[in-house]
Motif scaffolding. Structure first.
Motif, PDB file in Angstrom:
ATOM      1  N   PHE A 137      -4.793   0.052  -9.291  1.00 29.82           N
ATOM      2  CA  PHE A 137      -6.162  -0.443  -9.061  1.00 29.82           C
ATOM      3  C   PHE A 137      -7.100   0.123 -10.144  1.00 29.82           C
ATOM      4  O   PHE A 137      -7.902  -0.605 -10.738  1.00 29.82           O
ATOM      5  N   LYS A 138      -6.946   1.421 -10.405  1.00 30.81           N
ATOM      6  CA  LYS A 138      -7.776   2.093 -11.405  1.00 30.81           C
ATOM      7  C   LYS A 138      -7.502   1.525 -12.810  1.00 30.81           C
ATOM      8  O   LYS A 138      -8.419   1.251 -13.576  1.00 30.81           O
ATOM      9  N   GLU A 179      -0.453   2.845  -5.474  1.00 31.22           N
ATOM     10  CA  GLU A 179      -1.335   1.661  -5.562  1.00 31.22           C
ATOM     11  C   GLU A 179      -2.700   1.985  -6.166  1.00 31.22           C
ATOM     12  O   GLU A 179      -3.198   1.228  -7.032  1.00 31.22           O
ATOM     13  N   PRO A 180      -3.339   3.126  -5.790  1.00 29.57           N
ATOM     14  CA  PRO A 180      -4.664   3.408  -6.372  1.00 29.57           C
ATOM     15  C   PRO A 180      -4.631   3.526  -7.903  1.00 29.57           C
ATOM     16  O   PRO A 180      -5.593   3.192  -8.581  1.00 29.57           O
ATOM     17  N   GLU A 181      -3.496   3.977  -8.427  1.00 31.89           N
ATOM     18  CA  GLU A 181      -3.358   4.119  -9.891  1.00 31.89           C
ATOM     19  C   GLU A 181      -3.421   2.745 -10.576  1.00 31.89           C
ATOM     20  O   GLU A 181      -4.096   2.576 -11.600  1.00 31.89           O
ATOM     21  N   GLN A 189       0.835  -1.199   0.000  1.00 32.50           N
ATOM     22  CA  GLN A 189       0.000   0.000   0.000  1.00 32.50           C
ATOM     23  C   GLN A 189       0.875   1.256   0.000  1.00 32.50           C
ATOM     24  O   GLN A 189       1.926   1.267   0.619  1.00 32.50           O
ATOM     25  N   SER A 218       1.391   5.445  -2.202  1.00 36.35           N
ATOM     26  CA  SER A 218       0.916   6.480  -3.132  1.00 36.35           C
ATOM     27  C   SER A 218       0.504   5.973  -4.509  1.00 36.35           C
ATOM     28  O   SER A 218      -0.448   6.467  -5.097  1.00 36.35           O
ATOM     29  N   ASN A 255      -9.076  -1.750 -13.434  1.00 34.83           N
ATOM     30  CA  ASN A 255     -10.518  -1.651 -13.682  1.00 34.83           C
ATOM     31  C   ASN A 255     -10.843  -1.426 -15.164  1.00 34.83           C
ATOM     32  O   ASN A 255     -11.953  -1.709 -15.599  1.00 34.83           O
ATOM     33  N   ARG A 303      -9.594  -5.653  -3.752  1.00 33.69           N
ATOM     34  CA  ARG A 303      -8.398  -5.753  -2.914  1.00 33.69           C
ATOM     35  C   ARG A 303      -8.667  -6.837  -1.876  1.00 33.69           C
ATOM     36  O   ARG A 303      -9.797  -6.960  -1.394  1.00 33.69           O
TER      37      ARG A 303
END
Ligand SMILES: C[S@@+](CC[C@H](N)C(=O)[O-])C[C@H]1O[C@@H](n2cnc3c(N)ncnc32)[C@H](O)[C@@H]1O
Length: 190
Positions: free
Chosen positions: A155-156, A151-153, A147, A149, A159, A167
């Motif tokens: 994940f996106k 990681e969300p990128e 986890q 800075s 998608n 997750r």
């Protein structure tokens, strides 16, 4: 590690994949699997136990930069995923017919959490690119991240390519570690 050793697994990590499988049911008999960052082999052991290559004729292809001793039913490739020749060999062996790409790759820890996070994310990104290449329609991708800075990128991005993305932190993953897995299911090829 004692339990893993007693039960014949090469790593404690084996229990993480078992728990991912219990939750997402990805490793059905007959499925073709690629295991990236496979050494010493706990995930490959679990994968072969579940998909049964010797009985179903499916493939388990395991890659690591380090030496890995043989596992019945698995094809072991030694190489760096960043190396073009290794990548070509993997793509050629998998013939676009892979149902699940697993990635438990990790760089040696530096002890500096942001550096470790970023290095793991680079490995995860490369693994995603490989999975987009080798997976068949409807396939799944499981990837370890730390986890932080970036990681969300990822994940996106996942998608965009998978209909379902979740997750998951397996109970076998240490609670004081930032490690978790992103699971993409139902790959939308093209
Ligand atoms: C946490 S271990 C994997 C444990 C494995 N899932 C198991 O159950 O035994 C991470 C692995 O990633 C591998 N690795 C790291 N960078 C790599 C790269 N660029 N190409 C291939 N393997 C890599 C390491 O050599 C290491 O064996």
């Amino acid at each position: 590690m004692r339990r893993a050793h007693k039960e014949g697994y090469r790593s404690r990590a084996a229990y993480k994949l078992q728990q991912i499988h219990e939750k997402f049911n990805l490793l059905k008999p007959g499925k073709n699997i690629v295991d990236l960052g496979a050494a010493p082999g706990g995930w490959t052991q679990v994968a072969t136990e579940k998909v049964l290559p010797d009985q179903t004729g499916c493939q388990v292809i395991s890659l690591d930069i380090s030496e890995m001793s043989p596992i019945p039913g698995a094809v072991i490739l030694k190489g760096d995923l960043f190396d073009q020749e290794t990548l070509e060999e993997l793509i050629q062996k998998s013939q676009n017919k892979i149902d699940v790409v697993l990635c438990d790759m990790a760089a040696p820890s530096t002890g500096h959490s942001q550096t470790d996070h970023l290095r793991t994310m680079v490995l995860a990104e490369v693994a995603l690119e490989v999975s987009l290449e080798v997976l068949s329609e409807g396939g799944a991708f499981v990837v370890k991240v730390l986890q932080g800075s970036d990681e969300p990128e990822l994940f996106k991005k996942m998608n965009k390519y998978f209909s379902k993305v979740k997750r998951f932190k397996p109970g076998a993953s240490r609670s004081d570690s930032t490690e978790l897995y992103i699971i993409g299911q139902k790959y939308k090829k093209n």
